[in-house]
Scaffold this motif. Sequence first.
Motif: not given
Length: 776
Positions: A1-16, A50-58, A607-611
């Motif tokens: 896993m190396r998602p840091a530069r993508h996860l620190l972006t702010a996102f809007g509401s979570l789509l479920l 928002d903290v954890v970021g994309d799952i990225n399954a295809f 699932n709080v993220g690294p901080n």
Amino acid sequence: MRPARHLLTAFGSLLLVTLPLATAVASPSQLVSDPLRYVNPMIGTGRGGDVVGDINAFPGATVPFGMIEWSPDNGNYAGYSYKGGPIKGFSLTHASVGCDAFGVVPILPMVGKLGAAPWNHREAFSHASEHASPGEYQVTLSDSHVKVTLSTTTRAGLGQFTFPASAAAHVLIKAGDSLSGDSHTTVRVVNDHEVVGSTTTGWFCSEGDGTYTAHFAITFDRPFTAHGTWDGIKAMPGADSAESHHGKHVQHKPGAGAWVSFDTRKQPVVKMKVALSYVSVAGAKKNLAEIKGWNLAQVRQQARAAWRRTLSRVQVGGASKARLTTFYTALYHSLTHPNIFDDIDGRYIGFDGKIHHVAKGHHQYANFSSWDTYRSLGALQAWLFPERASDMAQSLVNDAKQGGWLPRWPLENTYTGVMNGDNSVPLIASMHAFGATDFDAQAALKYMRKGATEVKPAHWGYIERQGVDDYVRLGYVPNDRSTDKHTRYGASETLEYAIDDFAISRLAKSLGEHQVAATYLKRSANWRHLLNPATGYLQPRFSDGHFPPGPGFVAPPKGQFGQDGYDEGNAAQYRWLVPQDIGGLVKAIGGPDKVIPALDTFFQKLNVGPNEPYQWSGNEVDFGTPWLYNYVGQPWKTQALVRRIQKQLFTPSVDGLPGNDDLGAQSSWYVWSALGLYPATPGTRDLVVNSPLFEHARLRLGNGHTLTLDAPGAHQASAYITGMRVNGKPWSRTALPDAVVTHGGQVHFQLATQPSKQWGSAPADAPPSYPAPTGK
């Protein structure tokens, strides 16, 4: 896993988005006969938060461990996102990674004017027209009204494009548009129905200069009426070839490509075969032979049959459709990587840049997310498919023989150096422990010991164990001498190396190398050098031996991904990363009376993220933490906690995983835990237990044995273990005997809706720990 530069972006509401699923529970005796009914590749194509970021399954088409994974790319750095934009193409390689990678040779059908820059064309689509299932992907492109259907074999794919009636139907071949950029791309129109080319890409996670070259061959079922190429600057109608050259990290700079055109006014369907090779264009052409003729239904049927055989190794029953769908989709995602890398003739390109051959009946594998997968995925694959896992282990050994060192996160035939630790070591040792023994284990041990004692940059500067000279001298990696892109990882590096050393000791012991085993078992206790008696945390140390001042956990500054000294995490999350000696860690911290309250606090949030100083289910460091209660006499808390994680963080929805799947790592955690098991200690056969989700499970192990797991009442929302029987005999320990791994058998869980504070609570009931002997 190396998602840091993508996860620190702010996102809007979570789509479920959740599938409508029946809640009825099947009879325990009704084992699933066709697991494909419960696989939905759309699960995990969203976000874990928002903290954890994309799952990225295809969602695209592939077969188990296939070289080709043909799937849409719509603006996500790893290819596809459910809430992403228009499709730029259907590229040939994908993975649930945490940064830009794969996505070679996007292919996009369209209708109408090409314009001056056809490489920029995108096509809108609606999820209503999208269908994904094992071995097939379908979608209708809204702008051009083209229906796309894709299916694959191991190295080739067959696409069917159903166009509207048009004299200007086109297929764009964006050869130089890989997800991480392309340094050199060539494309050539061979005749009126064939296109070939090559592209060089790599630089995984922007770390190192490792690159690889993918070659492709495309053929159509009828002649095209026109064609052209581009070099990323200008389009050249009628041209037969094009070439582009760029530097590295050029994701947004187009490379060479081609288009072919058809008249679909009388015949709307155009079929296309495509194959990959990492050896040559000639190898790609040979790989096209995997698909005979143009029968898409037949290719789809073969792909689905391969998935049915593979997934049927595990049969479960006595659960809701929602649980079955979550489970079998997780198993599906656990068996897509690593990827077969050799051509149909057995040739592959090695880490030395030379062509090698695998023996008949074997395969070379590539793409090991080893920091993520050594913890649970490797053991699962080896237990169910030891012949494949043996080839995987041999592939890593081959990489070392050709490149000089075991790789860390190897991508195709290149070193990347992503993540810390020496992760091929525990991955190989765990696969060996779970039955994958048909590989050159002595050579593996040789290269493990080399990486554990020597520092010598290779290739672009790759070092297997950074700071290992300090580690051997001091017993830890000093934080002031451990850097990765200006971030210090001294504590996490040391903890990972101690796990790696333990794995070496286990493999050495199994091979009769007892002195080597003793040496590395002693080194596996180096975690003790990080225990700060003032805080009770495992903390980074500096070259002069001092710890950082203040408390163990210090909140990282805004914008930083994790605490100083820890890779993707913090002191609270790494406090428990001693899987080889949890008993010793508990004692060192102060015993169960101190550990239990600390754990209770740690699990207040998930699932709080690294901080934050709480559990992070979405990252692999904390995978084993829910089972810590088994070691301190309160296994009922493990049982409740695992259920809580499963319920809250794993669902049959696009957002249905707690974080980046990391080539199946997250999914394998769910598979294990849903069965009521977890491989706690890398390099051993230790399976710790929790309450299963299924009333009945049958595993056909790769060695020919069968394991059955019975758990009446497992379907209930709360299910606690009040007793167990192993092969008919009472069992009170919270880990299973080795014989269950090697010979299968029957495990019966007695469950109740209220916890038992007697079963598994005695000190002797704790899972094994492996302390290093004290003294000389």
